[in-house]
Scaffold this motif. Structure first.
Motif, short mmCIF file in Angstrom:
data_model
loop_
_atom_site.label_atom_id
_atom_site.label_comp_id
_atom_site.label_asym_id
_atom_site.label_seq_id
_atom_site.Cartn_x
_atom_site.Cartn_y
_atom_site.Cartn_z
N VAL A 64 0.84 -1.21 0.00
CA VAL A 64 0.00 0.00 0.00
C VAL A 64 0.87 1.25 0.00
CG1 VAL A 64 -1.75 1.29 1.28
CG2 VAL A 64 -1.88 -1.21 1.17
N ASP A 65 1.88 1.26 0.90
CA ASP A 65 2.68 2.48 1.07
C ASP A 65 4.00 2.46 0.30
OD1 ASP A 65 0.73 3.43 2.76
OD2 ASP A 65 1.71 2.67 4.58
N GLY A 66 4.32 1.39 -0.45
CA GLY A 66 5.54 1.32 -1.25
C GLY A 66 6.77 1.05 -0.39
N ASP A 67 7.97 1.63 -0.80
CA ASP A 67 9.20 1.44 -0.03
C ASP A 67 9.09 2.16 1.30
OD1 ASP A 67 10.29 -0.03 -2.02
OD2 ASP A 67 11.39 1.65 -2.94
N LEU A 68 9.40 1.44 2.37
CA LEU A 68 9.34 2.03 3.71
C LEU A 68 10.73 2.54 4.07
CD1 LEU A 68 7.09 -0.67 5.45
CD2 LEU A 68 6.40 1.45 4.30
N THR A 69 11.12 3.64 3.44
CA THR A 69 12.48 4.17 3.61
C THR A 69 12.71 4.71 5.01
OG1 THR A 69 11.72 6.28 2.71
CG2 THR A 69 12.66 4.70 1.16
N ALA A 70 11.59 5.05 5.68
CA ALA A 70 11.75 5.61 7.02
C ALA A 70 12.02 4.54 8.06
CB ALA A 70 10.49 6.40 7.42
N VAL A 71 11.86 3.30 7.70
CA VAL A 71 12.05 2.22 8.65
C VAL A 71 13.49 1.74 8.55
CG1 VAL A 71 11.34 -0.08 9.37
CG2 VAL A 71 9.63 1.53 8.49
N ASP A 72 14.21 1.78 9.66
CA ASP A 72 15.62 1.39 9.68
C ASP A 72 15.75 -0.09 9.31
OD1 ASP A 72 18.28 1.13 10.07
OD2 ASP A 72 18.23 1.45 12.24
N ALA A 73 16.65 -0.44 8.36
CA ALA A 73 16.84 -1.82 7.93
C ALA A 73 18.30 -2.24 7.98
CB ALA A 73 16.28 -2.00 6.52
N LEU A 74 19.10 -1.60 8.87
CA LEU A 74 20.51 -1.95 8.98
C LEU A 74 20.67 -3.11 9.95
CD1 LEU A 74 22.13 1.61 9.16
CD2 LEU A 74 22.08 0.02 7.20
N PRO A 75 21.32 -4.21 9.53
CA PRO A 75 21.46 -5.36 10.41
C PRO A 75 22.64 -5.17 11.36
CG PRO A 75 22.39 -5.89 8.28
CD PRO A 75 21.83 -4.50 8.16
N ASN A 76 22.55 -5.83 12.51
CA ASN A 76 23.71 -5.88 13.38
C ASN A 76 24.54 -7.11 13.00
OD1 ASN A 76 22.44 -8.09 14.50
ND2 ASN A 76 21.69 -6.98 16.31
N SER A 77 25.56 -7.38 13.77
CA SER A 77 26.46 -8.48 13.41
C SER A 77 25.78 -9.84 13.49
CB SER A 77 27.69 -8.46 14.33
OG SER A 77 27.28 -8.61 15.69
N ASP A 78 24.65 -9.90 14.19
CA ASP A 78 23.89 -11.16 14.26
C ASP A 78 22.82 -11.24 13.19
OD1 ASP A 78 25.32 -12.05 16.46
OD2 ASP A 78 24.03 -10.95 17.86
N GLY A 79 22.75 -10.23 12.32
CA GLY A 79 21.75 -10.23 11.25
C GLY A 79 20.38 -9.74 11.70
N GLU A 80 20.27 -9.15 12.91
CA GLU A 80 18.98 -8.68 13.41
C GLU A 80 18.72 -7.27 12.91
OE1 GLU A 80 19.51 -9.01 17.55
OE2 GLU A 80 19.07 -11.18 17.63
N ILE A 81 17.47 -7.04 12.49
CA ILE A 81 17.05 -5.73 11.99
C ILE A 81 15.89 -5.28 12.84
CG2 ILE A 81 16.06 -4.46 10.06
CD1 ILE A 81 17.44 -6.46 8.21
N VAL A 82 15.93 -4.05 13.33
CA VAL A 82 14.82 -3.47 14.10
C VAL A 82 14.61 -2.05 13.60
CG1 VAL A 82 13.95 -2.81 16.36
CG2 VAL A 82 15.32 -4.88 16.12
N GLY A 83 13.31 -1.74 13.25
CA GLY A 83 12.96 -0.40 12.80
C GLY A 83 11.54 -0.06 13.23
N TYR A 84 11.19 1.22 13.09
CA TYR A 84 9.88 1.66 13.54
C TYR A 84 9.29 2.58 12.49
CZ TYR A 84 11.92 -0.01 17.87
OH TYR A 84 12.54 -0.77 18.80
N GLY A 85 7.93 2.53 12.38
CA GLY A 85 7.28 3.39 11.41
C GLY A 85 5.77 3.23 11.44
#
Length: 738
Positions: A64-85
């Protein structure tokens, strides 16, 4: 080189394929609840067999909203990604994309629903009402309603608290939003009790009531006692004693209430705490009485009692019949119209008063033997419902003089002749014992005759009607005239015999009936015969004849086999009639007949011709006829029973006789036969076919023909002319010179 000489150098290279990276979404969840105005956590994990997680590239997208560029998608060294939006309202396909250093890509996806902006929950405390009060230690059940437009009610959190005692506890609403919280630990005080409702994102609603915990008054109800029964209109005494540890007795309010009449008194207590009064206006019925005493803080106490008030039946209407009445009449009282308020059946008692004083007689009837001319009788009817009586009603009748009565009148003789004298006899009485005198009056045809005695002298004319009227008189009243009449009568004819012949009847018979009759007056007699026939559908009048003493019914037109027949003879002298009916005759079966028996050919030749026996039959009843055949040869019997004798069984000079017997299924008729001689063309024999001529004619083609007097198919051989006319000879006669 230019001379085409060559040299080679070789190495081996192994190219190892790389795997695509992996992606997994851990939040949001497909069954999660999300709102357009609330931050959503986006989390996931990425990995790759060759690259470190931090070397991978990831991003989020929404259908619906397309690319969620505002949501952080950088992984840590364990491959975990956390973002908010935030996401807009609607159904979204959420995808987590990942790409490794070799350009291979992969993704994970799920579908979630994003609701509109979150609504604040609603709440209400429905019980108890605000400003209510209770005693210390009483269990108070708090009931409320908690609802939310976004989530089911049972997902809301409900907390109860008091401004005096702090948090009291929690409740979980049911699926319909109902909340119940029982609590008995409120301290002595006036509390603001709050119900706080919090939804899944922390929005809350608060509802408050005021509730006082105190000491209620006391009450003791001493009168009336429970279970008693009173009649409608009775004065009932009510007494109650009240007290309160905080308030004076006079400051307490008291309410007296009935389950039938509602609040019927607010009588308060005196300073000594006793409240007392009398009332006689309560309605009939079963009363549950509640007396409620309330102190100034709203605390109250109740006392209960129960009693019945029996409704009184209404006044009836009573009527004495007959009215006017005489000393020969039985007086009957009939009371009606009383109704019982509770619907109980109403009965009546009756008391009879003679000239205003009790007579000792009771019940709905008063025998005539107890009454005398001039008495005044009053009946008093009192209604009862089985428990109490209602107001009575009265009716009065005066015993009048009873006119004398003529019980019977007769004129003798009962069947007078013109020469007889008539005598009028009677029987008369008077119920009051008065002497009865009689007046006689004779009339004929509406005319009054001169005789005023009990005897009227003749002579008279036949058919005269003489009436004697007797009127009684007791010196006060004339009684009802009673009459009797006699008719100078004609003598009815007498039928001495009705004869029907024959005794046994068949179809087409003629039945004859003869009647014999006499008349004592010598009047000329006339005769009528009515014939009735039942063909199985019921008797019907098929012939009615007037005339002589004899009449006939022709079976050709009127009846058939198995019909039932009877006749009724009516003899009249002009004034009266006599009738007689014969016994019923059953029409019998008529045996069939056989005729025109022929053997063909008429001049058979041995070895060439078969002999065939032909016959016709008739049955007057119309029954189907079957024939049996018997053959005789040269005067002796044979075993042949068919219609044909084969040529192999005949010889020149044989004399064959065919004997035919008809049968209609009930009876066999007389036999008939025909004879033929084999070799009939011997010297001296001649034979011709003859018919009785009925006329001659010429057909349209000019052919002449002769018609014969015979039924179709009677005999002979048919032939057809060139114009297709079929010629049929009649009776055939075979003859020889002998």
């Amino acid at each position: 080189d230019p001379d085409n000489a060559r040299a080679d150098a070789t190495i081996s290279v192994v190219v190892v394929p790389t795997d695509a990276p992996e992606a997994a979404i851990t939040n949001p969840l497909e069954d999660g609840v999300y709102y357009a105005n609330e931050i959503i956590t986006f989390s996931g994990t990425i990995s790759d067999a060759e690259d470190a997680p931090t070397d991978l590239t990831a991003y989020w997208t929404s259908s619906v909203d397309g690319d969620l560029t505002a949501v952080d998608a950088l992984p840590n060294s364990d491959g975990e990604i956390v973002g908010y939006g935030n996401l807009s309202e609607g159904q979204h396909v959420i995808e987590l994309h990942v790409e490794d250093t070799s350009g291979k890509i992969n993704k994970d996806s799920l579908v979630i629903d994003v609701s509109p902006a979150n609504s604040v929950p609603t709440c209400e405390i429905t019980q108890p009402a605000t400003n209510n009060a209770g005693a210390e230690g009483d269990m108070v059940t708090f009931i409320g309603l908690a609802e939310d437009a976004d989530i089911p009610s049972n997902q809301l959190t409900v907390t109860w608290s008091s401004d005096k005692d702090g948090e009291l506890g929690t409740s979980t609403p049911n699926a319909s939003g109902g909340v119940t919280f029982p609590y008995d630990g409120l301290s002595l005080n006036t509390h603001v009790v709050s119900m706080t409702v919090i939804d899944d994102v922390g929005e809350e609603c608060v509802a408050d009531i005021v509730y006082t915990v105190g000491s209620p008054p006391t009450i003791t109800l001493t009168e009336p006692l429970s279970g008693g029964t009173y009649n409608e209109g009775d004065s009932i005494t009510f007494v109650a004693d009240v007290a309160d540890s905080e308030d004076a007795a006079g400051a307490l309010s008291i309410e007296w209430s009935s389950s039938v009449d509602g609040v019927f008194s607010t009588q308060q207590a005196a300073s000594n705490g006793t409240a007392q009064f009398n009332i006689s206006t309560l309605s009939y019925g079963s009363h549950d009485i509640t007396v409620t005493v309330t102190d100034t803080t709203g605390l109250y106490a109740e006392a209960l009692t129960q009693f019945n008030i029996n409704g009184v039946p209404t006044q009836p209407t009573v009527v004495i019949t007959p009215n006017p009445a005489t000393s020969s009449d039985t007086l009957t009282a009939n009371a009606t119209g009383s109704t019982d308020p509770e619907g109980s059946p109403v009965t009546y008692t009756y008391d009879w008063l003679l000239n205003g004083s009790s007579s000792g007689f009771s019940g709905p009837t008063l025998a005539s033997s107890a009454t005398t001319r001039g008495d005044n009788w009053t009946v008093r009817a009192t209604p009862s419902d089985g428990t109490t009586t209602g107001p009575f009603a009265e009716d009065v009748v005066t015993i009048a003089n009873e006119a004398p009565v003529v019980s019977s009148v007769s004129v003798s003789p009962s069947n007078p002749s013109p020469q007889d004298d008539l005598t009028c006899s009677y029987s008369a009485s008077d119920a009051d014992g008065d002497s009865v005198s009689i007046e006689f009056q004779w009339t004929m045809g509406g005319n009054t005759l001169s005789s005023t005695t009990d005897v009227l002298e003749g002579p008279f004319q036949q058919g005269d009607v003489l009436t004697c009227t007797v009127t009684p008189y007791d010196g006060t009243d004339y009684g009802t005239p009673v009459s009797a009449s006699a008719t100078i009568s004609n003598t009815v004819p007498v039928i001495s015999a009705l004869t029907v012949t024959p005794a046994v009847v068949y179809t087409d018979d003629m039945i004859q009936a003869t009647v014999s009759a006499t008349d004592a007056d010598g009047d000329t007699l006339s005769y009528t015969f009515d014939w009735f026939v039942d063909d199985g559908s019921g008797f019907a009048n098929v012939q009615s004849t007037s005339g002589s003493v004899t009449d006939s019914l022709d079976g050709v037109f009127s009846f058939d086999k198995d019909d039932s027949v009877y006749v009724t003879a009516t003899v009249s002298d002009g004034s009266s009639v006599a009738t007689q009916t014969s016994s019923t005759i059953i029409v019998q079966n008529t045996a069939p007949s056989a005729f025109n028996v022929l053997i063909t050919p008429a001049d058979p030749v041995a070895g060439q011709d078969d002999l065939e026996c032909i016959a016709q039959g008739n049955d007057i009843d119309g029954d189907t006829i079957n024939f049996t055949y018997a053959w005789e040869l040269n005067g002796g019997s044979t075993t042949y029973t068919s219609t044909i004798i084969s040529t192999t069984n005949i010889a020149d000079g044989d004399i064959w006789e065919c004997i035919v017997t008809p049968d209609d299924g009930t009876d066999t008729g007389p036999t008939n036969s025909a004879t033929v001689t084999v070799g009939a063309d011997v010297e001296g024999a001649t034979g011709l076919a003859w018919c009785a001529s009925a006329g001659a004619g010429v057909d349209p083609t000019g052919n002449e023909f002769t018609t014969c007097l015979s039924e179709t198919g009677v005999a002979g051989e048919e032939s057809t002319d060139p114009s297709s006319y079929t010629l049929q000879p009649g009776s055939v006669f075979v003859f020889s010179p002998e």
